[in-house]
Design a protein around this motif. Structure first.
Motif, PDB file in Angstrom:
ATOM      1  N   UNK A 133       0.822  -1.207   0.000  1.00 14.95           N
ATOM      2  CA  UNK A 133       0.000   0.000   0.000  1.00 14.95           C
ATOM      3  C   UNK A 133       0.851   1.250   0.000  1.00 14.95           C
ATOM      4  N   UNK A 134       1.908   1.227   0.786  1.00 14.19           N
ATOM      5  CA  UNK A 134       2.826   2.366   0.844  1.00 14.19           C
ATOM      6  C   UNK A 134       3.491   2.604  -0.507  1.00 14.19           C
ATOM      7  N   UNK A 135       3.974   1.539  -1.149  1.00 18.19           N
ATOM      8  CA  UNK A 135       4.662   1.699  -2.426  1.00 18.19           C
ATOM      9  C   UNK A 135       3.699   2.127  -3.534  1.00 18.19           C
ATOM     10  N   UNK A 136       2.506   1.548  -3.575  1.00 17.72           N
ATOM     11  CA  UNK A 136       1.507   1.964  -4.551  1.00 17.72           C
ATOM     12  C   UNK A 136       1.151   3.437  -4.346  1.00 17.72           C
ATOM     13  N   UNK A 137       1.075   3.861  -3.090  1.00 14.22           N
ATOM     14  CA  UNK A 137       0.757   5.261  -2.796  1.00 14.22           C
ATOM     15  C   UNK A 137       1.808   6.210  -3.367  1.00 14.22           C
ATOM     16  N   UNK A 138       3.071   5.813  -3.310  1.00 19.05           N
ATOM     17  CA  UNK A 138       4.116   6.647  -3.923  1.00 19.05           C
ATOM     18  C   UNK A 138       3.822   6.876  -5.406  1.00 19.05           C
ATOM     19  N   UNK A 139       3.410   5.798  -6.083  1.00 18.51           N
ATOM     20  CA  UNK A 139       3.105   5.919  -7.512  1.00 18.51           C
ATOM     21  C   UNK A 139       1.877   6.788  -7.740  1.00 18.51           C
ATOM     22  N   UNK A 140       0.835   6.594  -6.937  1.00 21.00           N
ATOM     23  CA  UNK A 140      -0.409   7.346  -7.105  1.00 21.00           C
ATOM     24  C   UNK A 140      -0.206   8.842  -6.895  1.00 21.00           C
TER      25      UNK A 140
END
Length: 269
Positions: A133-140
């Motif tokens: 979730x943290x890594x996907x949030x960086x992309x978003x």
């Protein structure tokens, strides 16, 4: 030359007006997806070619499954909140790489790597979801493009100062002070704010995906134990301290549950 540098600095700062859909705030970002994503995708492929990718097995499959669930939850949230086409340029990919480093990362456009070294810390699928979730949030949140934008502004500031200051000794003093001041006073806090933002967005998305947000603080307790409490002072780091993250995630977990409930998710893994 001085006027040109200053005009360019002001123009680029004022042009950075893309809105973060999760916070509603304006982002420092003057690079479009078409400028960033192709390079990121190529670098990601190069990295995979140069490292040992774990292509089979339950751990590799878990990384992919969790990534897909988290990305799907993000798309649900974005569509429900008026951003239905936000992810059209993203090409999600999740790979597990054989490496004892305790880390995971995401490149712009949704290219994610987990190192096998982080799996003893994540321990479970829900632990993987915290990190995912943290890594996907960086992309978003376009954090990669924002870092590039901030770095460009930092360089322009240095150029403007060097053009304006004619005396060599004064210019050398400026360069030393500017380098330290802009790093500790601007770039490091900027990076820490991204990490905090990714923690909060990631917590929300993992909850919508059906994972227990209470586990996020527990993961960082394990991370703190793994580090043995050895870490640089927070103001000198690109990341918040473990204690800061634990406190934040504990406080935010009830809000993540409330957000998940809006999507009919009331029970969690």
């Amino acid at each position: 030359m001085k006027k040109i540098a200053l005009i360019l600095l002001v123009f680029m700062a004022s042009a950075a007006c893309k809105t973060n859909p999760f916070t509603g705030k304006k982002m420092l970002n003057f690079y479009g997806n078409s400028q960033i994503f192709p390079t990121a995708f190529a670098q990601y492929d190069q990295f995979l070619n140069q490292n040992k990718v774990v292509e089979t097995g339950k751990d590799a499959q878990m990384i992919t499954n969790v990534g897909q669930r988290i990305a799907s939850a993000a798309e649900r949230w974005l569509s429900a909140n008026g951003y239905p086409g936000y992810l059209k340029d993203y090409k999600w990919e999740y790979n597990l790489v054989q490496d004892e480093t305790v880390n995971a990362w995401c490149m712009p456009g949704g290219k994610i790597v987990f190192y096998t070294g982080i799996l003893p810390i994540t321990q479970t699928e829900t632990g993987v979801a915290v990190v995912m979730g943290h890594e996907v949030a960086h992309a978003l949140a376009d954090h990669g493009a924002q870092r590039m934008s901030a770095g460009t502004l930092q360089q322009l500031g240095a150029v403007a100062g060097n053009v304006a200051i004619k005396d060599e000794r004064t210019r050398n003093t400026f360069n030393q002070a500017y380098g330290l001041g802009s790093t500790v006073g601007v770039m490091l806090p900027f990076s820490r704010s991204h990490e905090t933002e990714a923690d909060r967005i990631g917590l929300q998305i993992m909850a919508i995906a059906g994972y227990n947000p209470d586990e996020a603080a527990n993961l960082w307790r394990r991370m703190k134990a793994k580090s043995g409490g050895q870490a640089p002072p927070e103001f000198m780091s690109t990341h918040p301290s473990n204690d800061t993250r634990i406190n934040n995630l504990t406080a935010w977990a009830p809000m993540a549950r409330q957000e998940a409930a809006k999507f009919g998710v009331t029970s969690f893994k």
